[in-house]
Write a protein that holds these residues in place. Structure first.
Motif, PDB file in Angstrom:
ATOM      1  N   PHE A 164       4.877  -3.266  -2.818  1.00 21.01           N
ATOM      2  CA  PHE A 164       3.807  -3.656  -3.681  1.00 21.01           C
ATOM      3  C   PHE A 164       2.749  -2.888  -3.412  1.00 21.01           C
ATOM      4  N   VAL A 172      -0.428  13.448   5.047  1.00 22.71           N
ATOM      5  CA  VAL A 172       0.686  13.389   4.299  1.00 22.71           C
ATOM      6  C   VAL A 172       2.113  14.214   4.398  1.00 22.71           C
ATOM      7  N   LEU A 181      -1.148  -2.224  -5.846  1.00 14.75           N
ATOM      8  CA  LEU A 181      -2.125  -2.300  -7.077  1.00 14.75           C
ATOM      9  C   LEU A 181      -1.813  -1.230  -8.361  1.00 14.75           C
ATOM     10  N   GLY A 228       1.439   5.594   2.384  1.00  7.05           N
ATOM     11  CA  GLY A 228       2.620   4.568   2.524  1.00  7.05           C
ATOM     12  C   GLY A 228       3.595   5.014   1.707  1.00  7.05           C
ATOM     13  N   ALA A 238       1.935   4.546  -8.049  1.00  6.45           N
ATOM     14  CA  ALA A 238       2.521   4.166  -6.821  1.00  6.45           C
ATOM     15  C   ALA A 238       3.969   3.483  -6.886  1.00  6.45           C
ATOM     16  N   LYS A 259     -14.879   9.109   6.959  1.00  4.66           N
ATOM     17  CA  LYS A 259     -14.463   7.868   7.155  1.00  4.66           C
ATOM     18  C   LYS A 259     -14.214   7.580   8.414  1.00  4.66           C
ATOM     19  N   PHE A 274      -6.435  18.046   6.082  1.00  2.00           N
ATOM     20  CA  PHE A 274      -7.259  16.626   6.413  1.00  2.00           C
ATOM     21  C   PHE A 274      -8.705  16.871   5.682  1.00  2.00           C
ATOM     22  N   MET A 278      -0.676  -0.164   4.597  1.00  2.00           N
ATOM     23  CA  MET A 278      -1.252   0.897   4.602  1.00  2.00           C
ATOM     24  C   MET A 278      -2.163   1.005   3.542  1.00  2.00           C
ATOM     25  N   LEU A 279      -3.391   0.939   3.815  1.00  2.29           N
ATOM     26  CA  LEU A 279      -4.537   0.424   2.719  1.00  2.29           C
ATOM     27  C   LEU A 279      -5.825   1.098   3.293  1.00  2.29           C
ATOM     28  N   PRO A 280      -6.573   1.121   2.227  1.00  2.50           N
ATOM     29  CA  PRO A 280      -7.853   2.318   2.451  1.00  2.50           C
ATOM     30  C   PRO A 280      -8.975   1.635   3.613  1.00  2.50           C
ATOM     31  N   LEU A 333      -6.036  -8.895   2.169  1.00  5.08           N
ATOM     32  CA  LEU A 333      -4.793  -8.902   1.742  1.00  5.08           C
ATOM     33  C   LEU A 333      -4.083 -10.091   2.643  1.00  5.08           C
ATOM     34  N   GLY A 390       0.831  -1.121  -0.014  1.00  9.57           N
ATOM     35  CA  GLY A 390      -0.039  -0.095   0.029  1.00  9.57           C
ATOM     36  C   GLY A 390       0.982   1.114  -0.165  1.00  9.57           C
ATOM     37  N   VAL A 419      -1.881   5.914  12.316  1.00  7.87           N
ATOM     38  CA  VAL A 419      -1.319   7.200  12.681  1.00  7.87           C
ATOM     39  C   VAL A 419      -1.981   8.593  12.559  1.00  7.87           C
ATOM     40  N   HIS A 426     -10.067  -4.403   3.009  1.00  3.10           N
ATOM     41  CA  HIS A 426      -8.491  -4.334   2.321  1.00  3.10           C
ATOM     42  C   HIS A 426      -7.549  -5.264   2.906  1.00  3.10           C
TER      43      HIS A 426
HETATM   44  P1  NAD Z   1      -4.397   5.846  -0.708  1.00  9.93           P
HETATM   45  O1  NAD Z   1      -5.810   5.469  -1.487  1.00  9.93           O
HETATM   46  O2  NAD Z   1      -3.538   6.952  -1.379  1.00  9.93           O
HETATM   47  O3  NAD Z   1      -3.557   4.509  -0.700  1.00  9.93           O
HETATM   48  C1  NAD Z   1      -3.949   3.354  -0.417  1.00  9.93           C
HETATM   49  C2  NAD Z   1      -3.241   2.458  -1.251  1.00  9.93           C
HETATM   50  O4  NAD Z   1      -3.464   0.970  -1.384  1.00  9.93           O
HETATM   51  C3  NAD Z   1      -3.474   2.728  -2.815  1.00  9.93           C
HETATM   52  O5  NAD Z   1      -2.193   3.223  -3.639  1.00  9.93           O
HETATM   53  C4  NAD Z   1      -3.924   1.178  -3.352  1.00  9.93           C
HETATM   54  O6  NAD Z   1      -3.627   1.056  -4.469  1.00  9.93           O
HETATM   55  C5  NAD Z   1      -3.237   0.547  -2.214  1.00  9.93           C
HETATM   56  N1  NAD Z   1      -3.871  -0.988  -2.117  1.00  9.93           N
HETATM   57  C6  NAD Z   1      -5.312  -1.287  -2.152  1.00  9.93           C
HETATM   58  N2  NAD Z   1      -5.452  -2.444  -1.898  1.00  9.93           N
HETATM   59  C7  NAD Z   1      -4.099  -3.112  -2.288  1.00  9.93           C
HETATM   60  C8  NAD Z   1      -3.529  -4.453  -2.223  1.00  9.93           C
HETATM   61  N3  NAD Z   1      -4.368  -5.542  -2.088  1.00  9.93           N
HETATM   62  N4  NAD Z   1      -2.359  -4.411  -2.103  1.00  9.93           N
HETATM   63  C9  NAD Z   1      -1.487  -3.435  -2.288  1.00  9.93           C
HETATM   64  N5  NAD Z   1      -1.911  -2.365  -2.440  1.00  9.93           N
HETATM   65  C10 NAD Z   1      -3.179  -2.179  -2.409  1.00  9.93           C
HETATM   66  O7  NAD Z   1      -4.897   6.351   1.030  1.00  9.93           O
HETATM   67  P2  NAD Z   1      -3.778   6.850   1.949  1.00  9.93           P
HETATM   68  O8  NAD Z   1      -4.226   8.312   1.948  1.00  9.93           O
HETATM   69  O9  NAD Z   1      -2.610   6.544   1.683  1.00  9.93           O
HETATM   70  O10 NAD Z   1      -4.723   6.384   3.371  1.00  9.93           O
HETATM   71  C11 NAD Z   1      -3.979   4.958   3.702  1.00  9.93           C
HETATM   72  C12 NAD Z   1      -4.669   4.704   4.966  1.00  9.93           C
HETATM   73  O11 NAD Z   1      -3.985   5.962   5.870  1.00  9.93           O
HETATM   74  C13 NAD Z   1      -6.401   4.723   5.127  1.00  9.93           C
HETATM   75  O12 NAD Z   1      -6.717   3.799   5.965  1.00  9.93           O
HETATM   76  C14 NAD Z   1      -6.471   6.170   5.717  1.00  9.93           C
HETATM   77  O13 NAD Z   1      -7.341   6.413   6.513  1.00  9.93           O
HETATM   78  C15 NAD Z   1      -5.241   6.300   6.718  1.00  9.93           C
HETATM   79  N6  NAD Z   1      -4.751   7.738   6.905  1.00  9.93           N
HETATM   80  C16 NAD Z   1      -4.664   8.653   5.723  1.00  9.93           C
HETATM   81  C17 NAD Z   1      -4.361   9.914   6.218  1.00  9.93           C
HETATM   82  C18 NAD Z   1      -4.260  10.834   4.960  1.00  9.93           C
HETATM   83  O14 NAD Z   1      -4.254  12.123   5.380  1.00  9.93           O
HETATM   84  N7  NAD Z   1      -4.315  10.609   3.752  1.00  9.93           N
HETATM   85  C19 NAD Z   1      -4.165  10.518   7.558  1.00  9.93           C
HETATM   86  C20 NAD Z   1      -4.192   9.247   8.371  1.00  9.93           C
HETATM   87  C21 NAD Z   1      -4.470   7.908   8.341  1.00  9.93           C
END
Ligand code: NAD
Length: 301
Positions: free
Chosen positions: A31, A123, A33, A14, A37, A244, A237, A65-67, A75, A9, A119, A71
């Motif tokens: 890795f 970003v 998908l 990530g 990335a 979510k 944010f 670090m997945l959605p 995985l 992720g 966390v 997920h």
């Molecule tokens: P994002 O959508 O940018 O990244 C998630 C990645 O996971 C994507 O690149 C996707 O292709 C990948 N993915 C999905 N299924 C997969 C699989 N089976 N194998 C490999 N990769 C796979 O999301 P993000 O913003 O990076 O957030 C990730 C997590 O962090 C979420 O749970 C989110 O709630 C949490 N988070 C995000 C933030 C933020 O500000 N973005 C802050 C704190 C927490």
């Protein structure tokens, strides 16, 4: 350094987290998908695997670090059998507490170790290596994972057993969602009463209304020049992420019978803001919805 890390992720969060592990001297195999990335990860010095299974095969630690929880659980079903016995799985995604506990049980049943380590810091924090980690797991696993988390973050707190890191995350963000709405309602009421935003800020930021939503992420432009309100509500944010996280909090409130009216109401308000098209704006944009849904003074009898 001999620890080998698989990072699954490599998205907004990530990607930079994995890059910081590389800078910190770890051998990281990644890795994702999504092809873009993977390309960025390659540029950051991550060894890119063809599949998640390939990535974990020789890892000591597997970071995800997945959605969502779905997920993570999906995985884990794929990769747990491919990892070496005793591998430490670290899930940094924000997911349901129940899903985090299910992921922990799956990992342990497959002969591995697991902590949840969501966390805060967004970003910006992921890129700067200044995230805050909230960790749920055993003392032994916390001690094992701490040096790795220290490379990606500034503050690492052991919150308790499995799932309790996620509990800390959703409780904190419930405070944040509710307090941002409260601060925003106060600004709109102040405007109606002829009180300038700056004057309200000057009073409340030095009085009992003081909180992060006011003094760091102030929802109106002016008083805090670095807040997203001064940049057309660019996150920051995002509303989509607050929606979510408050949805996860609302699920937990429901399943544990907690009489938290404001937490539930905040979840409804952010769900509506998201479905009204503001998902990409900073969550402080709730102030604009409050203003636009308010009646004009001449409507008030
Ligand atoms: P994002 O959508 O940018 O990244 C998630 C990645 O996971 C994507 O690149 C996707 O292709 C990948 N993915 C999905 N299924 C997969 C699989 N089976 N194998 C490999 N990769 C796979 O999301 P993000 O913003 O990076 O957030 C990730 C997590 O962090 C979420 O749970 C989110 O709630 C949490 N988070 C995000 C933030 C933020 O500000 N973005 C802050 C704190 C927490």
């Amino acid at each position: 350094m001999s620890t080998t890390v698989a990072f699954l992720g490599l998205g907004h969060m990530g990607g930079p987290m994995a890059a910081n592990l590389v800078s910190g001297g770890y051998a990281v195999t990644g890795f994702d998908l999504a092809a873009p990335a993977l390309e960025q990860a390659r540029r950051d010095g991550v060894a890119v695997a063809d599949t998640a299974v390939d990535a974990v095969a020789s890892a000591d630690v597997v970071v995800t670090m997945l959605p969502s929880g779905a997920h993570v659980l999906g995985l884990y079903d794929e990769i747990l059998p491919a990892a070496r016995p005793g591998t430490l799985f670290v899930d940094c995604s924000t997911i349901d507490v129940a899903d985090a506990r299910a992921a922990h049980d799956k990992a342990v049943a497959a002969g591995h170790r697991n902590v949840d380590a969501p966390v805060s810091g967004g970003v910006v924090g992921a890129t700067a290596g200044t995230l805050a980690f909230m960790v749920g797991g055993s003392d032994e696993d916390f001690a094992a994972v701490s040096p790795l988390l220290d490379v990606m973050g500034r503050k690492v707190v052991h919150c308790g057993g499995p799932g309790v890191g996620q509990a800390a995350k959703i409780c904190n963000n419930m405070i944040l969602g509710v307090s941002m709405i409260a601060v925003s309602e106060a600004f709109v009421l102040g405007e109606k009463l002829g009180l300038s935003n700056q004057a309200l800020f000057d009073v409340a930021s030095n009085a009992s209304g003081q909180c992060w939503a006011l003094t760091t992420n102030c929802p109106v432009p002016g008083p805090v020049p670095t807040s997203p309100a001064n940049n057309d509500y660019q996150p920051g944010f995002a509303v989509a992420l607050m929606d979510k996280d408050l949805g996860l909090a609302a699920n937990a409130l429901e399943s544990h019978g907690v009489a938290a009216e404001l937490g539930r109401r905040a979840a409804d308000i952010y769900r509506r803001l998201h479905s009204d098209g503001a998902g990409g704006q900073d969550f402080s944009a709730v102030v604009n919805a409050i203003r636009s849904h308010s009646t004009t003074d001449k409507d008030v009898k």
